[in-house]
Motif scaffolding. Structure first.
Motif, PDB file in Angstrom:
ATOM      1  N   SER A  86      42.616  -4.984 -68.262  1.00  0.00           N
ATOM      2  CA  SER A  86      42.581  -5.954 -69.348  1.00  0.00           C
ATOM      3  C   SER A  86      41.673  -5.433 -70.457  1.00  0.00           C
ATOM      4  O   SER A  86      40.650  -4.799 -70.198  1.00  0.00           O
ATOM      5  N   ILE A 143      53.018  -3.218 -77.880  1.00  0.00           N
ATOM      6  CA  ILE A 143      52.530  -2.910 -79.224  1.00  0.00           C
ATOM      7  C   ILE A 143      52.643  -1.420 -79.535  1.00  0.00           C
ATOM      8  O   ILE A 143      52.983  -1.022 -80.645  1.00  0.00           O
ATOM      9  N   GLU A 173      42.451  -3.944 -82.264  1.00  0.00           N
ATOM     10  CA  GLU A 173      43.115  -5.146 -82.739  1.00  0.00           C
ATOM     11  C   GLU A 173      43.392  -6.120 -81.589  1.00  0.00           C
ATOM     12  O   GLU A 173      43.562  -7.322 -81.821  1.00  0.00           O
ATOM     13  N   GLN A 174      43.456  -5.592 -80.351  1.00  0.00           N
ATOM     14  CA  GLN A 174      43.770  -6.441 -79.188  1.00  0.00           C
ATOM     15  C   GLN A 174      42.517  -6.923 -78.459  1.00  0.00           C
ATOM     16  O   GLN A 174      42.609  -7.762 -77.580  1.00  0.00           O
ATOM     17  N   LEU A 223      50.455  -0.134 -74.518  1.00  0.00           N
ATOM     18  CA  LEU A 223      49.538  -1.183 -74.972  1.00  0.00           C
ATOM     19  C   LEU A 223      50.319  -2.471 -75.183  1.00  0.00           C
ATOM     20  O   LEU A 223      51.328  -2.483 -75.891  1.00  0.00           O
ATOM     21  N   ARG A 224      49.846  -3.556 -74.552  1.00  0.00           N
ATOM     22  CA  ARG A 224      50.525  -4.846 -74.660  1.00  0.00           C
ATOM     23  C   ARG A 224      49.561  -5.908 -75.201  1.00  0.00           C
ATOM     24  O   ARG A 224      48.340  -5.784 -75.044  1.00  0.00           O
ATOM     25  N   SER A 225      50.137  -6.923 -75.800  1.00  0.00           N
ATOM     26  CA  SER A 225      49.334  -8.051 -76.299  1.00  0.00           C
ATOM     27  C   SER A 225      49.821  -9.342 -75.655  1.00  0.00           C
ATOM     28  O   SER A 225      50.963  -9.455 -75.211  1.00  0.00           O
ATOM     29  N   GLU A 226      48.936 -10.331 -75.616  1.00  0.00           N
ATOM     30  CA  GLU A 226      49.232 -11.678 -75.122  1.00  0.00           C
ATOM     31  C   GLU A 226      49.885 -11.674 -73.742  1.00  0.00           C
ATOM     32  O   GLU A 226      51.051 -12.065 -73.614  1.00  0.00           O
ATOM     33  N   ALA A 250      46.402  -9.059 -73.537  1.00  0.00           N
ATOM     34  CA  ALA A 250      46.102  -7.704 -73.989  1.00  0.00           C
ATOM     35  C   ALA A 250      45.740  -6.829 -72.796  1.00  0.00           C
ATOM     36  O   ALA A 250      44.705  -7.009 -72.161  1.00  0.00           O
ATOM     37  N   GLY A 302      53.314  -9.135 -71.525  1.00  0.00           N
ATOM     38  CA  GLY A 302      52.979  -9.143 -72.945  1.00  0.00           C
ATOM     39  C   GLY A 302      53.912  -8.304 -73.785  1.00  0.00           C
ATOM     40  O   GLY A 302      54.678  -7.479 -73.276  1.00  0.00           O
ATOM     41  N   LYS A 303      53.833  -8.505 -75.083  1.00  0.00           N
ATOM     42  CA  LYS A 303      54.643  -7.741 -76.024  1.00  0.00           C
ATOM     43  C   LYS A 303      54.104  -6.323 -76.143  1.00  0.00           C
ATOM     44  O   LYS A 303      52.898  -6.107 -76.274  1.00  0.00           O
ATOM     45  N   ARG A 336      40.163  -7.413 -72.506  1.00  0.00           N
ATOM     46  CA  ARG A 336      39.170  -8.437 -72.792  1.00  0.00           C
ATOM     47  C   ARG A 336      37.759  -7.882 -72.545  1.00  0.00           C
ATOM     48  O   ARG A 336      37.454  -7.380 -71.458  1.00  0.00           O
TER      49      ARG A 336
END
Length: 356
Positions: free
Chosen positions: A298, A252, A354-355, A274-277, A279, A249-250, A300
């Motif tokens: 995760s 953040i 936000e994630q 912290l990463r997204s996609e 999360a 993930g990207k 989630r």
């Protein structure tokens, strides 16, 4: 008025510092002043009030980036007036460049305006050491003919066998010419103690370590011995590797935070990413030079919440600084995390929410 200016804090935060004695990396809390860079150790979950070192900025040179460490691209180097080198690692390129810029600006002001503290140019680690191998020092201590003598000591009615006093250790290090001065010997002995090669014995040495003062005492009544488990040092890496998708993930947000352990409940500085996609929140041991997280989960279904700094919340152990927040994962694992400042705590909470 001049004193007030010198005591102004220009910047503060975690950096990871390479040791002089043994080239390991340890997170320290750095405070940038107009004429010097101070650093402190975190003891448990609270910053030690005892200054661990000082780097004077007058006539120092900054190299940023410093790219000689392949696995540590976020290092910059400070070289003092007397050519002592200090290697510091930030949590991100932005942090690295900001620290280097602020230190450079402070050094430039000293260069053009004069002044500054002239009372020595190095930190307590000493500039006479060169690549000392602690394992070899320990082997020399064990030597049957020339090693340190183990004796029995009586302290407050208790007898301790196979140990030695702090002053005997210092005497031996100087006699063996492993150090030039008693001050350097204390520094070397402190490194052996911190790395787990030696252990405290009896009340005086145990209390000195607990209170966070001088780590190793040059004292005939402070007792030490060899650690029973020194040959078991090192960590065993987990066989299971993280799925590549977790780390794809990207990024953040990155930063140094304190995390409470699940079993021992002790607090350690960790590099959080912290990463997204997808999360995910991973954390790394900043003392290691590898790129494998020591943990992560995760986001989630997670819950994240700020904790009140009035009193010690349920589940939290130790002498904490504050700025706490908690993350509860979907599988009901509770993570207690401490940020260096209230603003950083809120920034992390907002970024994680936000994630989710």
């Amino acid at each position: 008025m001049e004193t007030t200016k010198k005591n102004t804090i220009l910047r503060e935060g975690f950096l990871v510092k390479r040791g002089h004695l043994v080239h390991n990396w340890k997170p320290r809390w750095f405070v940038l002043m107009p004429d010097k860079l101070l650093y402190y150790k975190y003891k448990g979950g609270k910053r030690d009030s005892c200054q661990r070192g000082k780097i004077l900025l007058k006539d120092c040179a900054i190299t940023c980036p410093f790219l000689e460490y392949d696995n540590r691209p976020l290092v910059f180097r400070l070289q003092t007036k007397n050519a002592t080198e200090h290697f510091l690692e930030a949590c991100s390129r932005e942090e690295r460049d900001d620290w280097a810029a602020d230190i450079t600006a402070a050094a430039d002001k000293l260069r053009t305006g004069g002044g500054g503290d002239e009372s020595g140019q190095t930190d307590p680690a000493g500039s006479h050491f060169h690549d000392i191998n602690l394992s070899k020092v320990l082997d020399s201590m064990y030597d049957v003919h020339s090693g340190i003598t183990l004796t029995n000591h009586v302290e407050q009615g208790s007898t301790y066998s196979n140990c030695f006093s702090g002053s005997a250790m210092v005497d031996w290090l100087v006699f063996m010419q492993l150090t030039l001065t008693r001050t350097e010997a204390v520094t070397l002995a402190s490194a052996l103690l911190e790395e787990g090669f030696l252990k405290t014995v009896g009340l005086k040495s145990v209390e000195a370590l607990r209170t966070g003062g001088e780590q190793f005492l040059d004292d005939s009544t402070a007792l030490y011995s060899f650690a029973e488990n020194f040959k078991k040092r090192g960590t065993v890496k987990a066989e299971t590797s993280l799925a590549a998708v977790e780390l794809s993930g990207k990024v953040i947000k990155r930063g140094y935070l304190l995390k409470q352990g699940h079993k021992r409940k002790n607090w350690k500085v960790r590099l959080f990413v912290l990463r997204s996609e997808p999360a995910f929140l991973h954390y790394y041991d900043p003392t290691k030079d590898d790129v494998t997280p020591v943990g992560g989960f995760s986001l989630r279904g997670c819950l994240v919440s700020a904790l009140d700094d009035n009193g010690v919340p349920s589940g939290v152990k130790g002498n904490i600084q504050g700025n706490l927040f908690k993350i509860i994962t979907q599988s009901d694992v509770h993570y207690f995390i401490q940020a260096p400042t209230r603003q950083q705590k809120m920034d992390w909470i907002d970024a994680i929410r936000e994630q989710i």
